[in-house]
Design an enzyme around this catalytic site. Structure first.
Site, PDB file in Angstrom:
ATOM      1  N   ASN A  43      42.908  41.233  38.385  1.00  0.00           N
ATOM      2  CA  ASN A  43      43.683  40.046  38.737  1.00  0.00           C
ATOM      3  C   ASN A  43      42.788  39.045  39.456  1.00  0.00           C
ATOM      4  OD1 ASN A  43      43.804  42.072  40.751  1.00  0.00           O
ATOM      5  ND2 ASN A  43      45.715  41.291  41.604  1.00  0.00           N
ATOM      6  N   ILE A  44      43.066  37.793  39.210  1.00  0.00           N
ATOM      7  CA  ILE A  44      42.260  36.685  39.750  1.00  0.00           C
ATOM      8  C   ILE A  44      43.229  35.678  40.363  1.00  0.00           C
ATOM      9  CG2 ILE A  44      40.565  34.907  39.228  1.00  0.00           C
ATOM     10  CD1 ILE A  44      39.940  36.571  36.609  1.00  0.00           C
ATOM     11  N   GLU A  45      43.250  35.639  41.689  1.00  0.00           N
ATOM     12  CA  GLU A  45      44.217  34.776  42.373  1.00  0.00           C
ATOM     13  C   GLU A  45      43.639  33.384  42.611  1.00  0.00           C
ATOM     14  OE1 GLU A  45      45.583  37.125  45.733  1.00  0.00           O
ATOM     15  OE2 GLU A  45      46.750  38.390  44.361  1.00  0.00           O
ATOM     16  N   GLU A  56      46.084  42.583  33.472  1.00  0.00           N
ATOM     17  CA  GLU A  56      46.380  42.890  32.066  1.00  0.00           C
ATOM     18  C   GLU A  56      46.122  41.693  31.173  1.00  0.00           C
ATOM     19  OE1 GLU A  56      48.191  43.272  34.762  1.00  0.00           O
ATOM     20  OE2 GLU A  56      49.703  44.833  34.558  1.00  0.00           O
TER      21      GLU A  56
HETATM   22  N1  THU Z   1      49.458  41.761  39.363  1.00  0.00           N
HETATM   23  C1  THU Z   1      48.707  42.166  38.299  1.00  0.00           C
HETATM   24  O1  THU Z   1      47.512  41.862  38.202  1.00  0.00           O
HETATM   25  N2  THU Z   1      49.317  42.920  37.354  1.00  0.00           N
HETATM   26  C2  THU Z   1      50.603  43.349  37.420  1.00  0.00           C
HETATM   27  O2  THU Z   1      51.096  43.923  36.497  1.00  0.00           O
HETATM   28  C3  THU Z   1      51.384  43.094  38.623  1.00  0.00           C
HETATM   29  C4  THU Z   1      50.866  42.019  39.506  1.00  0.00           C
HETATM   30  C5  THU Z   1      48.800  40.998  40.424  1.00  0.00           C
HETATM   31  C6  THU Z   1      49.160  39.558  40.527  1.00  0.00           C
HETATM   32  C7  THU Z   1      48.812  39.270  41.956  1.00  0.00           C
HETATM   33  O3  THU Z   1      47.433  38.968  42.032  1.00  0.00           O
HETATM   34  C8  THU Z   1      49.063  40.577  42.676  1.00  0.00           C
HETATM   35  O4  THU Z   1      49.106  41.568  41.678  1.00  0.00           O
HETATM   36  C9  THU Z   1      50.344  40.615  43.489  1.00  0.00           C
HETATM   37  O5  THU Z   1      51.410  40.173  42.733  1.00  0.00           O
END
Ligand code: THU
Length: 135
Positions: A43-45, A56
């Site tokens: 994940n990349i915020e 994903e």
């Molecule tokens: N997140 C994912 O990367 N995949 C998921 O299936 C659930 C949520 C991430 C998004 C965000 O960076 C963090 O988890 C909290 O929501």
């Protein structure tokens, strides 16, 4: 073809690549395509929160952008007590390229829960609806 253990290790390794200064909730993913190619993601915020990309979808978009459109299975790793399930948006994106794929969710102890995408996204929307007018 990667083994499930290899895919799990790749997904777990991606936890360290996650950019999560806001949620502090890392997620890693390892996606295997029907042709055996494997793509990883994290994940990349963003400071503009809504622009965050899930692990994903990072893996899915890497695969499709490299010409791999048939997904076989994905392992999703997290550091939570419960299994790390894909969010609704990611379920829909995975379904587009893997309507028969397996989704393997891990918890912080690397225990796995194996699911079919259709369990996670029953009655999923796909292109067959868009073709109705062409019949
Ligand atoms: N997140 C994912 O990367 N995949 C998921 O299936 C659930 C949520 C991430 C998004 C965000 O960076 C963090 O988890 C909290 O929501």
């Amino acid at each position: 073809m990667a083994t499930l253990e290899e895919l799990k290790a790749k997904a777990v390794a991606m936890l360290d690549m996650a950019y999560v200064p806001y949620s502090h909730f890392p997620v890693g993913a390892a996606l295997e395509c029907e042709d055996g190619a494997v793509f990883t993601g994290c994940n990349i915020e963003n400071s503009s929160y809504g622009l965050t990309n899930c692990a994903e979808r990072t893996a899915a978009f890497k695969a499709v952008s490299e010409g791999h459109r048939r997904f076989k299975r994905i392992v999703i790793a997290g550091r939570s007590d419960d299994y790390c399930y894909p969010c609704g948006a990611c379920r829909q994106v995975l379904y587009e390229f893997g309507p028969d794929m397996e989704v393997i969710c891990l918890n912080k102890d690397n225990e796995e829960k194996r699911l079919h995408i259709k369990e996670l996204l029953p009655y999923g929307f796909d292109q067959t609806w868009l073709a109705i007018d062409e019949k």
